[in-house]
Design an enzyme around this catalytic site. Structure first.
Site, mmCIF file in Angstrom:
data_model
loop_
_atom_site.group_PDB
_atom_site.id
_atom_site.type_symbol
_atom_site.label_atom_id
_atom_site.label_comp_id
_atom_site.label_asym_id
_atom_site.label_seq_id
_atom_site.Cartn_x
_atom_site.Cartn_y
_atom_site.Cartn_z
ATOM 1 N N SER A 51 16.542 -26.672 -25.572
ATOM 2 C CA SER A 51 15.357 -27.306 -25.602
ATOM 3 C C SER A 51 14.220 -26.581 -24.502
ATOM 4 C CB SER A 51 15.364 -28.707 -25.612
ATOM 5 O OG SER A 51 15.997 -28.892 -24.411
ATOM 6 N N ASP A 89 23.958 -25.022 -22.403
ATOM 7 C CA ASP A 89 23.677 -24.896 -24.098
ATOM 8 C C ASP A 89 23.695 -23.632 -24.520
ATOM 9 O OD1 ASP A 89 23.475 -26.510 -26.397
ATOM 10 O OD2 ASP A 89 21.286 -26.890 -26.085
ATOM 11 N N LYS A 118 27.696 -26.271 -24.386
ATOM 12 C CA LYS A 118 27.621 -27.386 -25.459
ATOM 13 C C LYS A 118 27.043 -26.392 -26.754
ATOM 14 C CE LYS A 118 23.745 -29.712 -26.322
ATOM 15 N NZ LYS A 118 23.070 -28.931 -27.830
ATOM 16 N N GLU A 120 26.127 -26.553 -31.156
ATOM 17 C CA GLU A 120 25.811 -27.247 -32.346
ATOM 18 C C GLU A 120 26.710 -26.805 -33.641
ATOM 19 O OE1 GLU A 120 21.820 -26.866 -33.395
ATOM 20 O OE2 GLU A 120 21.157 -27.340 -31.380
ATOM 21 N N GLU A 187 22.703 -36.495 -32.340
ATOM 22 C CA GLU A 187 21.082 -36.586 -32.358
ATOM 23 C C GLU A 187 20.487 -37.260 -33.662
ATOM 24 O OE1 GLU A 187 19.487 -32.789 -30.802
ATOM 25 O OE2 GLU A 187 17.416 -33.500 -31.282
HETATM 26 O O1 KIV Z 1 18.667 -28.618 -25.870
HETATM 27 C C1 KIV Z 1 18.699 -30.024 -25.839
HETATM 28 O O2 KIV Z 1 17.878 -30.475 -25.087
HETATM 29 C C2 KIV Z 1 19.571 -30.627 -26.613
HETATM 30 C C3 KIV Z 1 19.521 -32.414 -26.590
HETATM 31 C C4 KIV Z 1 18.365 -32.599 -27.356
HETATM 32 C C5 KIV Z 1 20.958 -32.798 -26.793
HETATM 33 O O3 KIV Z 1 20.556 -30.231 -27.340
#
Ligand code: KIV
Length: 284
Positions: A51, A89, A118, A120, A187
């Site tokens: 994000s 992420d 993390k 998805e 989410e």
């Molecule tokens: O990238 C991000 O901020 C996210 C959150 C919405 C969990 O994946």
């Protein structure tokens, strides 16, 4: 995992928090000062989220974020040496093609200072989770609205609103747990569905737009602190109005520069009269 010496929370504490019924607090952080402030505020997990794409890098979505950008942001967060665990992420394109890509890119995030990564999705991505966990890197899953595949999901919409899709969510979450994930972000999922997913798992769920029964909650820094203004998803709650405060400070600075009120005497460095006279004499 990293060579940055810091007193960090231990990963097993995250699962222990679920078992103890202690809510887990996660926020996004994309730079050194926010990592320091969030950790000082007692936040448990820092998500260097993709994000960053739409919150700091000026992209319209998370999709364009590159591995080089994710690595740069993760290393800035890690240099704050937070007590909070750092979750890097995995950006779109960094893990979808193969297990080898996924492991190599997860390793890059860890070398930049992430404690875990993390990613998805479930289904074909379960093999990626197994491969990364097999390489010794903890993985957080992410189900429900997965912004990297928003086009396939029909837009940035809540997920799991039919019996069939809710069932699928529970099954995906169970499979992510079996694949070795240590926690799962849910989410934009109906609160009652998220409660069932949470109940079905031994690992914690971290909700964003998934109601109060998740084991923890995450919000994006710029949303929760009011750096972002205007319309926001219904789950966003603003705990501060930093945009107004930042604008006020910048307007005050501009006004004082223009009026000559800044810099005042106390902001200037001094030179002794003797040195000044000698210098001015040289100038003629
Ligand atoms: O990238 C991000 O901020 C996210 C959150 C919405 C969990 O994946």
């Amino acid at each position: 995992m990293t060579d940055v010496h810091r007193e960090a929370m231990a990963l097993p504490e995250v699962g222990a928090m679920k078992r103890a019924g202690t809510k887990i607090v996660m926020v996004t952080a994309y730079d050194h000062p926010s990592a320091r402030l969030a950790s000082e505020a007692g936040v448990d997990l820092l998500l260097v989220g993709d994000s960053a794409g739409n919150n700091v890098l000026g992209y319209e979505t998370t999709v364009p974020v590159s591995m080089d950008e994710a690595v740069m942001l993760t290393s800035a967060v890690a240099r704050a040496k937070p007590r909070a665990l750092i979750i890097g992420d995995m950006p779109f394109g960094s893990f979808q093609a193969s297990d080898a890509d996924a492991v190599a890119n997860a390793v890059r995030l860890v070398k930049a200072g992430a404690d875990a990564v993390k990613l998805e999705g479930a289904g074909p991505m379960l093999a990626r989770v197994r491969a990364i966990v097999g390489a010794g890197i903890p993985v957080m899953g992410h189900l429900g609205l997965t912004p990297q595949s928003a086009t396939k999901l029909g837009g940035m919409k809540a997920q799991g609103r039919t019996a069939a899709t809710a069932r699928q969510l529970v099954s995906d979450a169970r499979e992510l747990e079996s694949a070795g994930s240590f926690a799962i972000v849910l989410e934009a999922v109906p609160a009652k569905v998220a409660a069932h997913v949470t109940e079905a798992l031994a690992i914690p769920t971290i909700g964003i737009g998934a109601g109060p029964n998740c084991d923890g909650q995450v919000l994006v820094w710029h949303d929760l602190l009011g750096v972002n203004e205007g319309p926001a998803p219904r789950f966003v709650k603003r705990y501060a109005d930093l945009a107004s405060e930042i604008r006020r400070g910048l307007e005050a600075f501009a006004a004082e520069v223009r009026s000559g009120a800044y810099p005042a005497d106390e902001h200037a460095y001094k030179i002794s009269e003797e040195e000044l006279s000698a210098f001015e004499a040289d100038l003629g």
